[in-house]
Write a protein that holds these residues in place. Structure first.
Motif: not given
Length: 183
Positions: A34, A143-144, A146
């Motif tokens: 990330v 996808d960046a 978390t």
């Protein structure tokens, strides 16, 4: 009327959250991937001359995350430059509440915000939900962002759930590889 710009908003990628020092938090799920995705997005934004905004979560004076404490410092790998980038402190999960973020975005002629960072179920979620109400189009980089495992759900499940829940009514989902800063 000029085309509105697209900006990058990096949420709470700071020492105390990312490196687990605050309240003994474990490391974030898939944190290094990330972080690499976010640094890549910062590079893309800079190449396109898109504004970069970075939020730091702070607490009251005397707390471990009081303004200026080591735990509130942005991760060095991000290479955020306060002389070029717009860095601001926040005290609430939503990056707009109690800050001048909306005004900063308006001054920069921003109409679209690319959102990344942590924690998925708190600050990322609440900021994504608020952006549209304030007139900004939000893009969440799936996808960046978390978070950490909880006693009830794994971090992977939390991220997957939020990507699915936010997509459509609140954000457009994009992947790091497909994200650009051209509107």
């Amino acid at each position: 009327m000029p085309t509105l710009a697209r900006a990058l908003l990096v949420i709470d990628m700071q020492e105390g959250l990312f490196n687990g020092a605050f309240h003994g938090n474990p490391a974030p799920f898939d944190g290094q991937r990330v972080l690499a995705n976010i640094t890549g997005l910062i590079a893309k934004a800079r190449q396109a001359r898109a504004p970069v905004f970075a939020a730091r979560h702070v607490g009251p004076p005397g707390s471990p995350i009081e303004p200026g404490s080591p735990l509130t410092q942005l991760l060095p790998a991000l290479a955020i430059d306060a002389d070029v980038d717009s860095v601001f402190d926040k005290r609430r999960p939503n990056c707009f509440t109690g800050t001048d973020l909306a005004q900063r975005l308006a001054r920069a002629n921003v109409g679209e915000i690319v959102i990344v960072g942590m924690k998925t179920e708190y600050c990322v979620d609440s900021t994504c939900r608020a952006a549209g109400d304030l007139g900004f189009k939000a893009l969440l980089v799936e996808d960046a962002h978390t978070t950490m495992d909880t006693p009830v759900l794994s971090a992977a499940s939390i991220i997957e759930h939020h990507n699915r829940t936010l997509s459509g009514p609140f954000v457009k989902l994009v992947r790091t590889a497909d994200c650009s800063f051209e509107c």
